[in-house]
Scaffold this motif. Structure first.
Motif, PDB file in Angstrom:
ATOM      1  N   ALA A 182      31.245  35.878   7.004  1.00 10.04           N
ATOM      2  CA  ALA A 182      29.820  35.543   7.094  1.00 10.04           C
ATOM      3  C   ALA A 182      29.455  34.459   6.087  1.00 10.04           C
ATOM      4  N   ALA A 183      29.959  34.570   4.874  1.00 14.50           N
ATOM      5  CA  ALA A 183      29.660  33.566   3.848  1.00 14.50           C
ATOM      6  C   ALA A 183      30.199  32.199   4.242  1.00 14.50           C
ATOM      7  N   ALA A 184      31.440  32.170   4.745  1.00  7.91           N
ATOM      8  CA  ALA A 184      32.037  30.888   5.141  1.00  7.91           C
ATOM      9  C   ALA A 184      31.296  30.269   6.309  1.00  7.91           C
ATOM     10  N   VAL A 185      30.946  31.081   7.301  1.00 12.18           N
ATOM     11  CA  VAL A 185      30.239  30.564   8.478  1.00 12.18           C
ATOM     12  C   VAL A 185      28.845  30.076   8.093  1.00 12.18           C
ATOM     13  N   GLY A 186      28.117  30.858   7.290  1.00 10.13           N
ATOM     14  CA  GLY A 186      26.776  30.451   6.883  1.00 10.13           C
ATOM     15  C   GLY A 186      26.773  29.173   6.077  1.00 10.13           C
TER      16      GLY A 186
ATOM     17  N   VAL B 252      20.733  28.671  11.488  1.00  7.19           N
ATOM     18  CA  VAL B 252      21.248  28.498  10.132  1.00  7.19           C
ATOM     19  C   VAL B 252      21.369  27.013   9.794  1.00  7.19           C
ATOM     20  N   GLY B 253      22.021  26.253  10.666  1.00  9.03           N
ATOM     21  CA  GLY B 253      22.193  24.830  10.416  1.00  9.03           C
ATOM     22  C   GLY B 253      20.938  24.016  10.591  1.00  9.03           C
TER      23      GLY B 253
ATOM     24  N   THR C   3      23.281  28.510  -0.197  1.00  6.81           N
ATOM     25  CA  THR C   3      22.138  29.216   0.386  1.00  6.81           C
ATOM     26  C   THR C   3      22.479  29.759   1.762  1.00  6.81           C
ATOM     27  N   GLY C   4      23.162  28.943   2.586  1.00  4.68           N
ATOM     28  CA  GLY C   4      23.556  29.408   3.909  1.00  4.68           C
ATOM     29  C   GLY C   4      24.503  30.586   3.840  1.00  4.68           C
ATOM     30  N   ALA C   5      25.416  30.567   2.865  1.00  8.56           N
ATOM     31  CA  ALA C   5      26.359  31.674   2.708  1.00  8.56           C
ATOM     32  C   ALA C   5      25.628  32.965   2.349  1.00  8.56           C
TER      33      ALA C   5
END
Length: 347
Positions: free
Chosen positions: A80-84, A273-274, A299-301
């Motif tokens: 989740a952290a990597a994708v975010g 997210v993006g 922040t996204g992560a």
């Protein structure tokens, strides 16, 4: 008589080191706490002991706790952290390259192409090939978008966006046809969950794919921060600074496609997210990509770690796709962004 205008008051923003320090601390804390959330009551200390035992710096831990932390929760949280983080960086780069504040990582049809590839292997019963099929589908969509954009002459950002919309609709229609014609029984639920974005099946392989893509491609994009800044002022200004506009734009767009394809391959299409995160952090960082990209990544992560935690716990024992949570949070935030943008050139 000319009335002098007052000088613009410089905006004082926090130092980058402070932003990165706070963001990094929040991410580490979020990772540790999110792993403890679930039906099995585990504390942060127990999570740390499990991680330490696998790193060779701790003693033995109960097998059940080890399985819960190391095999189930930790890979999911790290994915989740990597994708975010990756989606936030990809969104910021796309918004700069297209000079479109409404751009997101899926602008060139990547999400729909990945969905078509993923659904194809799911209905065939070979889910083990899902990441590969989704990645190949995303790259095929990129190639189709660029080929379609070139048919009318030179490839411009506007032409590429329009071609991406066409390819996205075509791939979405093909996906719907495959689902309608072949999906039966429980495969409907599995396909729907993936199409709406889900991290339920995350493994250490997912961590390697998403984390590798985010670190490698994200580092390259961060190295191009100065060139991205030049695009903010338009192609003419970028060319005047000695930048090969077309070559740079399509090189960076291809890198964004590779990054997005790797992320979508393990998570499905997680929206907003993006699109929203770059706007959310820009008041703190300013427009300079040297500051914007790393802060947006952190922040996204953090955001997706907690969005996924909500997705798997708020209706426990049932789980909802994380894309639903990001949409519920992202739409109101996006409305605030639009309201804040009134009076600007894109309002």
């Amino acid at each position: 008589m000319t009335v002098p205008t007052p000088a613009a008051v410089p905006v004082r923003r926090p130092p980058l080191t402070l932003l990165l320090g706070v963001g990094g601390a929040l991410l580490v804390a979020s990772l540790l706490v999110a792993v403890t959330v679930g039906p099995a009551g585990l504390g942060v200390g127990e999570v740390a002991r499990v991680i330490g035992s696998h790193l060779g710096v701790g003693g033995d831990v109960p097998p059940l706790h080890d399985a819960i932390v190391w095999e189930l929760r930790l890979p999911r949280v790290l994915t989740a952290a990597a994708v975010g983080g990756g989606l936030a960086v990809a969104g910021a780069v796309m918004q700069s390259l297209t000079r479109n504040p409404l751009a997101d990582p899926y602008l060139l049809g990547l999400s729909s192409g990945a969905s078509l590839g993923a659904v194809a292997v799911l209905v065939l019963g070979v889910a083990v090939l899902l990441p590969v099929a989704a990645f190949v589908g995303a790259l095929a969509a990129l190639v189709a978008t660029l080929a379609l954009a070139r048919t009318g002459g030179s490839v411009t950002p506007t032409r590429a966006v329009l071609a991406g919309l066409a390819v996205s609709q075509l791939a979405a229609a093909a996906t719907s046809f495959v689902v309608f014609w072949t999906a039966t029984g429980d495969s409907y639920r599995e396909i729907l969950s993936w199409l709406m974005g889900s991290l339920a099946g995350a493994t250490w392989t997912s961590v390697a794919i998403a984390g590798g893509a985010a670190l490698v491609v994200g580092s390259v994009l961060l190295g191009a921060a100065t060139r991205l800044d030049a695009f903010t002022f338009g192609d003419t200004a970028a060319a005047a600074l000695g930048i090969d506009v077309d070559r740079t734009r399509w090189t960076l767009m291809t890198l964004v496609a590779l990054l997005t394809g790797g992320l979508v391959a393990v998570s499905g299409a997680i929206g907003f997210v993006g699109l929203v995160l770059p706007h959310g952090v820009s008041p703190l960082t300013g427009p300079a990509h040297r500051r914007l990209l790393p802060v947006a990544a952190l922040t996204g992560a953090v955001f997706l770690v907690w969005a996924d935690t909500l997705a798997r716990t708020v209706f426990a024992p049932r789980e909802i796709p994380v894309g639903i949570v990001t949409a519920l949070v992202g739409v109101p935030v996006f409305a605030v962004v639009l309201r804040r943008g009134r009076g600007t050139s894109w309002s």
